[in-house]
Scaffold this motif. Structure first.
Motif, PDB file in Angstrom:
ATOM      1  N   LYS A 181       1.719  21.352  -6.815  1.00 55.83           N
ATOM      2  CA  LYS A 181       1.828  20.772  -8.166  1.00 55.83           C
ATOM      3  C   LYS A 181       1.432  19.299  -8.155  1.00 55.83           C
ATOM      4  CE  LYS A 181       5.126  23.952 -10.208  1.00 55.83           C
ATOM      5  NZ  LYS A 181       6.498  24.199 -10.610  1.00 55.83           N
ATOM      6  N   LEU A 182       1.768  18.655  -7.055  1.00 62.11           N
ATOM      7  CA  LEU A 182       1.419  17.240  -6.933  1.00 62.11           C
ATOM      8  C   LEU A 182      -0.104  17.059  -6.912  1.00 62.11           C
ATOM      9  CD1 LEU A 182       2.936  14.568  -6.744  1.00 62.11           C
ATOM     10  CD2 LEU A 182       2.876  14.764  -4.248  1.00 62.11           C
ATOM     11  N   ALA A 183      -0.792  17.979  -6.214  1.00 59.35           N
ATOM     12  CA  ALA A 183      -2.261  17.910  -6.153  1.00 59.35           C
ATOM     13  C   ALA A 183      -2.841  18.059  -7.558  1.00 59.35           C
ATOM     14  CB  ALA A 183      -2.791  18.998  -5.231  1.00 59.35           C
ATOM     15  N   LYS A 184      -2.306  18.997  -8.337  1.00 58.93           N
ATOM     16  CA  LYS A 184      -2.797  19.196  -9.709  1.00 58.93           C
ATOM     17  C   LYS A 184      -2.477  17.982 -10.583  1.00 58.93           C
ATOM     18  CE  LYS A 184      -2.513  24.195  -9.650  1.00 58.93           C
ATOM     19  NZ  LYS A 184      -1.699  25.359 -10.003  1.00 58.93           N
ATOM     20  N   TRP A 185      -1.277  17.442 -10.344  1.00 55.56           N
ATOM     21  CA  TRP A 185      -0.885  16.262 -11.127  1.00 55.56           C
ATOM     22  C   TRP A 185      -1.833  15.090 -10.837  1.00 55.56           C
ATOM     23  CZ3 TRP A 185       0.643  11.353  -9.710  1.00 55.56           C
ATOM     24  CH2 TRP A 185       1.161  10.554 -10.751  1.00 55.56           C
ATOM     25  N   ARG A 186      -2.141  14.909  -9.560  1.00 50.95           N
ATOM     26  CA  ARG A 186      -3.066  13.820  -9.188  1.00 50.95           C
ATOM     27  C   ARG A 186      -4.425  14.024  -9.859  1.00 50.95           C
ATOM     28  NH1 ARG A 186      -1.126  14.439  -3.803  1.00 50.95           N
ATOM     29  NH2 ARG A 186      -2.975  15.674  -3.300  1.00 50.95           N
ATOM     30  N   ALA A 187      -4.894  15.288  -9.807  1.00 53.26           N
ATOM     31  CA  ALA A 187      -6.211  15.578 -10.383  1.00 53.26           C
ATOM     32  C   ALA A 187      -6.265  15.198 -11.864  1.00 53.26           C
ATOM     33  CB  ALA A 187      -6.534  17.058 -10.209  1.00 53.26           C
ATOM     34  N   SER A 206       0.832  -1.216   0.000  1.00 50.20           N
ATOM     35  CA  SER A 206       0.000   0.000   0.000  1.00 50.20           C
ATOM     36  C   SER A 206       0.857   1.253   0.000  1.00 50.20           C
ATOM     37  CB  SER A 206      -0.928   0.007   1.219  1.00 50.20           C
ATOM     38  OG  SER A 206      -1.942  -0.941   1.053  1.00 50.20           O
ATOM     39  N   THR A 207       1.986   1.164   0.709  1.00 54.43           N
ATOM     40  CA  THR A 207       2.899   2.324   0.719  1.00 54.43           C
ATOM     41  C   THR A 207       3.441   2.576  -0.682  1.00 54.43           C
ATOM     42  OG1 THR A 207       3.503   1.834   2.995  1.00 54.43           O
ATOM     43  CG2 THR A 207       5.005   3.242   1.762  1.00 54.43           C
ATOM     44  N   LEU A 208       3.801   1.491  -1.375  1.00 56.95           N
ATOM     45  CA  LEU A 208       4.300   1.626  -2.747  1.00 56.95           C
ATOM     46  C   LEU A 208       3.223   2.247  -3.649  1.00 56.95           C
ATOM     47  CD1 LEU A 208       6.406   1.086  -4.955  1.00 56.95           C
ATOM     48  CD2 LEU A 208       5.485  -1.237  -5.168  1.00 56.95           C
ATOM     49  N   LEU A 209       1.991   1.754  -3.474  1.00 58.20           N
ATOM     50  CA  LEU A 209       0.872   2.279  -4.264  1.00 58.20           C
ATOM     51  C   LEU A 209       0.686   3.777  -4.003  1.00 58.20           C
ATOM     52  CD1 LEU A 209      -1.618   1.093  -6.049  1.00 58.20           C
ATOM     53  CD2 LEU A 209      -2.910   1.555  -3.984  1.00 58.20           C
ATOM     54  N   ASN A 210       0.725   4.137  -2.719  1.00 68.61           N
ATOM     55  CA  ASN A 210       0.518   5.546  -2.352  1.00 68.61           C
ATOM     56  C   ASN A 210       1.601   6.454  -2.926  1.00 68.61           C
ATOM     57  OD1 ASN A 210      -1.775   4.917  -0.930  1.00 68.61           O
ATOM     58  ND2 ASN A 210      -0.768   4.844   1.074  1.00 68.61           N
ATOM     59  N   ILE A 211       2.825   5.955  -2.927  1.00 66.93           N
ATOM     60  CA  ILE A 211       3.923   6.784  -3.454  1.00 66.93           C
ATOM     61  C   ILE A 211       3.791   6.938  -4.972  1.00 66.93           C
ATOM     62  CG2 ILE A 211       6.424   6.890  -3.803  1.00 66.93           C
ATOM     63  CD1 ILE A 211       6.718   5.532  -1.029  1.00 66.93           C
ATOM     64  N   ILE A 212       3.434   5.854  -5.640  1.00 64.09           N
ATOM     65  CA  ILE A 212       3.239   5.940  -7.103  1.00 64.09           C
ATOM     66  C   ILE A 212       2.088   6.902  -7.433  1.00 64.09           C
ATOM     67  CG2 ILE A 212       2.490   4.636  -9.155  1.00 64.09           C
ATOM     68  CD1 ILE A 212       4.021   2.203  -7.978  1.00 64.09           C
ATOM     69  N   ALA A 213       1.065   6.889  -6.538  1.00 64.70           N
ATOM     70  CA  ALA A 213      -0.111   7.748  -6.783  1.00 64.70           C
ATOM     71  C   ALA A 213       0.112   9.181  -6.339  1.00 64.70           C
ATOM     72  CB  ALA A 213      -1.320   7.171  -6.058  1.00 64.70           C
ATOM     73  N   GLY A 214       1.236   9.447  -5.700  1.00 65.48           N
ATOM     74  CA  GLY A 214       1.540  10.826  -5.296  1.00 65.48           C
ATOM     75  C   GLY A 214       0.823  11.273  -4.052  1.00 65.48           C
ATOM     76  N   ILE A 215       0.432  10.330  -3.184  1.00 65.76           N
ATOM     77  CA  ILE A 215      -0.181  10.754  -1.931  1.00 65.76           C
ATOM     78  C   ILE A 215       0.729  10.438  -0.742  1.00 65.76           C
ATOM     79  CG2 ILE A 215      -2.546  10.621  -2.769  1.00 65.76           C
ATOM     80  CD1 ILE A 215      -2.880   7.993  -1.321  1.00 65.76           C
ATOM     81  N   ASP A 216       1.894   9.949  -1.026  1.00 69.71           N
ATOM     82  CA  ASP A 216       2.905   9.753   0.023  1.00 69.71           C
ATOM     83  C   ASP A 216       4.260  10.023  -0.636  1.00 69.71           C
ATOM     84  OD1 ASP A 216       4.036   9.212   2.435  1.00 69.71           O
ATOM     85  OD2 ASP A 216       3.298   7.132   2.595  1.00 69.71           O
ATOM     86  N   ARG A 217       5.239  10.266   0.201  1.00 66.81           N
ATOM     87  CA  ARG A 217       6.568  10.590  -0.364  1.00 66.81           C
ATOM     88  C   ARG A 217       7.591   9.569   0.112  1.00 66.81           C
ATOM     89  NH1 ARG A 217       7.019  15.357  -2.988  1.00 66.81           N
ATOM     90  NH2 ARG A 217       5.316  16.832  -2.707  1.00 66.81           N
ATOM     91  N   PRO A 218       8.518   9.236  -0.778  1.00 66.81           N
ATOM     92  CA  PRO A 218       9.532   8.255  -0.368  1.00 66.81           C
ATOM     93  C   PRO A 218      10.613   8.906   0.495  1.00 66.81           C
ATOM     94  CG  PRO A 218       9.948   8.991  -2.602  1.00 66.81           C
ATOM     95  CD  PRO A 218       8.704   9.686  -2.156  1.00 66.81           C
ATOM     96  N   SER A 219      11.318   8.072   1.244  1.00 73.23           N
ATOM     97  CA  SER A 219      12.480   8.581   1.977  1.00 73.23           C
ATOM     98  C   SER A 219      13.663   8.719   1.026  1.00 73.23           C
ATOM     99  CB  SER A 219      12.856   7.613   3.101  1.00 73.23           C
ATOM    100  OG  SER A 219      11.750   7.355   3.920  1.00 73.23           O
TER     101      SER A 219
END
Lengths: 386, 256
Positions: free
Chosen positions: B108-114, B77-90
């Motif tokens: 910009k990330l919010a716009k990209w997700r949208a 799920s963490t991997l999924l979230n990072i790919i989707a731009g709702i979490d950030r990697p270390s």
């Protein structure tokens, strides 16, 4: 504006909670409005005071009289345009519960200095001619259903005896803040009775009303007048009419101070109540806000939703409260003894203050929920279980 | 075979994006569309560092359908979230199309997700006070589309998931399967390139789950959507083109 429908939907998501919060705000607004109206009514005399009028009174206390002979000396002071004078009469009309101000005034000059008591020319000349006549305010006339030509009898206390008057004029207030609940009669009438019945109490004046040329010179003229009577048996204290009125109010300063504190405490309490509601509401929707963020809603857009929701609730509560305040103030005015407050109505400044307070409550209450949403991480919030 | 378009949304018109559209995948079919490089993620809990992902490298082609499997805590799920731009990697990077999303700021990330991502959650996450129509329309509120255009897009999306006749229903008036289909309609209404689904069948009975899986396959095959799905269910994973097995934050097996 596309998001506004979501604001409204959110505001009434829990109808009972929204209703109770709106009601709470409305009650607080009513309490705040009524208390502020009492405070402003108390200060109405100060606000109505003219800047070009001074009051000269006994330096020790307002209740001590001064010699009538001061009049000419005051009139000769540079900067003084006209001098009038008055005595507090007191007494009883009908019974002790019928309170309104009764003064013995210098009939020739008083209405020149107080143009806000509007009296017809004919009424004024008749009043000036007849020494046992009196003038009453329009509020007194309507309260007791009196008209020109009717008689009024006062039972004196400071000045004992029965005092009969014929009403020769009914003055109209120039402004809303003008006191239309006074009775004035000839100082000369009082003075003759004192000379006849209580020798030694004649030729005494309660205070002098002084009209000056230039309001900016008020302090200088006041000092000059007081210096005229320094080291005399009746030293004077001269001050502006506003300061004179304020000195009366200062006796009730503690009560007014308490009212001020209570009114703003009410605002503080209701702000906490709404803030708590908004916190609970935002907390319950932690996942929803996270979903919105996920969909691309930026923090400012979510802040708009939360601020909007808080403002919708506070504005509705404020509007309801304001609507209720008007009839309640009227009911309050009807309930208190007549004459306590010559002017008792919601002032524009009170309404402005209420609107500002309502918007302030709405905005401040949303700050913490917005801050929490802004700080929260989407991934964490999506796992939130409320 | 030519792929269908869900809706003709002009993203330049709909979202003020900085041209981070993942267009490269459209022209270079075989080039990696999603590139995850040396990705690590760890959390701080009570002063301890807990590693979740460790040096992960993944690439997904445009039109791929990837299932992430693994036990709880494996990092899927963490991997999924990072790919989707709702979490950030270390550590590490995620590049989607031409855009390295790990370098974008929050705005910009919010716009990209949208513009680029459609989300499907295990528990649907619909807004309970909104109808199916309004729920699906939510992402479009961020666009400059007119009311009529938004309506057209929402109707198209709901018809694709087979709920054209339930537009005025509130979530509580729908079954779990229907709610999830509304969530999928919400995910596709902006015509994103990628759909991420976190246990999309986890809260559904078998029949409803199968309907959702068929729908996801259709989105992948007919509409060329790149799908990444986290699932515990081997049956659900079998519908994907590729299955990645994760354990303790590392990729242990890849099945085609």
């Amino acid at each position: 504006m596309k998001l506004f429908f979501l604001v409204v939907k959110n505001a009434f998501r829990s109808k009972t909670r929204a209703f109770l919060t709106i009601l709470g705000i409305a009650i607080a607004v009513v309490a705040f409005g009524v208390l502020r109206t009492v405070v402003t009514a108390w200060y109405a005399g100060v606000d109505a005071a003219a800047t070009d009028r001074l009051i000269v009174r006994h330096a020790v206390s307002f209740i001590f009289p001064m010699p009538y002979a001061y009049r000419d000396k005051i009139a000769d002071t540079p900067g003084v345009e006209e001098v009038s004078f008055a005595n507090w009469f007191g007494g009883t009309y009908i019974d002790q519960n019928q309170f309104f101000s009764r003064f013995a005034i210098d009939a020739d000059t008083y209405f020149d200095i107080y143009p806000e008591y509007m009296l017809g020319e004919e009424e004024l000349s008749t009043f000036k001619r007849e020494q046992n006549s009196c003038v009453i305010g329009s509020d007194i006339a309507s309260r007791y259903n009196l008209k020109v030509g009717d008689s009024m009898t006062l039972t004196g206390d400071i000045y004992p005896g029965e005092w009969n008057f014929i009403i020769r004029g009914i003055y109209q207030p120039q402004k809303k803040s003008t006191d239309a609940s006074q009775m004035m009669f000839h100082w000369e009438y009082l003075n003759q009775r004192m000379l006849q019945d209580y020798p030694g109490r004649e030729n005494q004046v309660g205070w002098y009303n002084v009209k000056i040329d230039n309001p900016d010179e008020a302090a200088v003229i006041s000092t000059q007048i007081d210096e005229l009577f320094a080291n005399s048996a009746a030293e004077t204290k001269t001050e502006t009419e506003a300061a004179f009125t304020r000195s009366f109010i200062s006796a009730s300063g503690a009560i007014l101070g308490a009212m001020n504190i209570v009114s703003f405490t009410i605002v503080g309490v209701i702000m906490l109540v709404l803030a708590n509601t908004m916190m609970m509401s935002a907390r319950e929707r932690t996942r929803e806000y996270a979903v919105l963020k996920t969909l691309g809603f930026s923090v400012p857009k979510i802040a708009f939703l939360i601020f909007g929701e808080s403002l919708v609730i506070s504005i509705l509560g404020g509007a309801l409260g304001l609507l209720l305040t008007f009839p309640l103030v009227e009911a309050f005015a009807a309930a208190i003894p007549k004459g306590w407050f010559p002017v008792f109505e919601i002032e524009v400044i009170t309404i402005v203050l209420l609107v500002v307070v309502v918007l302030f409550i709405g905005a401040v209450s949303a700050i913490f929920p917005v801050r929490n949403v802004a700080k929260s991480k989407i991934a964490d919030s999506l796992r939130f279980v409320g | 075979m030519p792929k269908n378009k869900l809706c003709e949304i002009d993203h330049d018109k709909s979202v003020t994006t900085d041209q981070t559209q993942a267009d490269s995948g459209r022209t270079h079919k075989m080039a990696p569309f999603i590139e995850v490089a040396n990705l690590s993620k760890s959390y701080q809990r009570d002063g301890f560092e807990i590693p979740v992902l460790d040096g992960m490298d993944i690439s997904v082609e445009k039109g791929g359908y990837l299932a992430l499997m693994g036990p709880s805590g494996s990092g899927k799920s963490t991997l999924l979230n990072i790919i989707a731009g709702i979490d950030r990697p270390s550590k590490g990077t995620v590049k989607i199309g031409d855009t390295e999303i790990t370098s974008l700021n929050e705005s910009k990330l919010a716009k990209w997700r949208a513009n680029n991502i459609g989300f499907v959650f295990q528990f649907y996450n619909l807004i309970p006070v909104l109808t199916a129509f309004d729920n699906v329309a939510l992402p479009l509120l961020l666009t400059k589309l007119s009311k009529a255009e938004r309506k057209k897009h929402v109707e198209t999306a709901l018809n694709i998931v087979g709920l054209g006749d339930r537009m005025k229903h509130y979530p509580k008036q729908l079954s779990g399967g229907q709610e999830q289909r509304v969530a999928i309609a919400r995910a596709i209404v902006t015509d994103p390139q990628i759909i991420v689904a976190d246990e999309p069948t986890g809260d559904l009975d078998k029949t409803s789950a199968d309907e959702i899986l068929v729908l996801l396959q259709r989105l992948n095959q007919e509409f060329d959507k790149t799908i990444i799905m986290v699932t515990h269910d081997p049956h659900a994973a079998e519908t994907a083109k590729t299955i990645l097995h994760l354990e303790k934050g590392e990729l242990v097996e890849e099945t085609e």
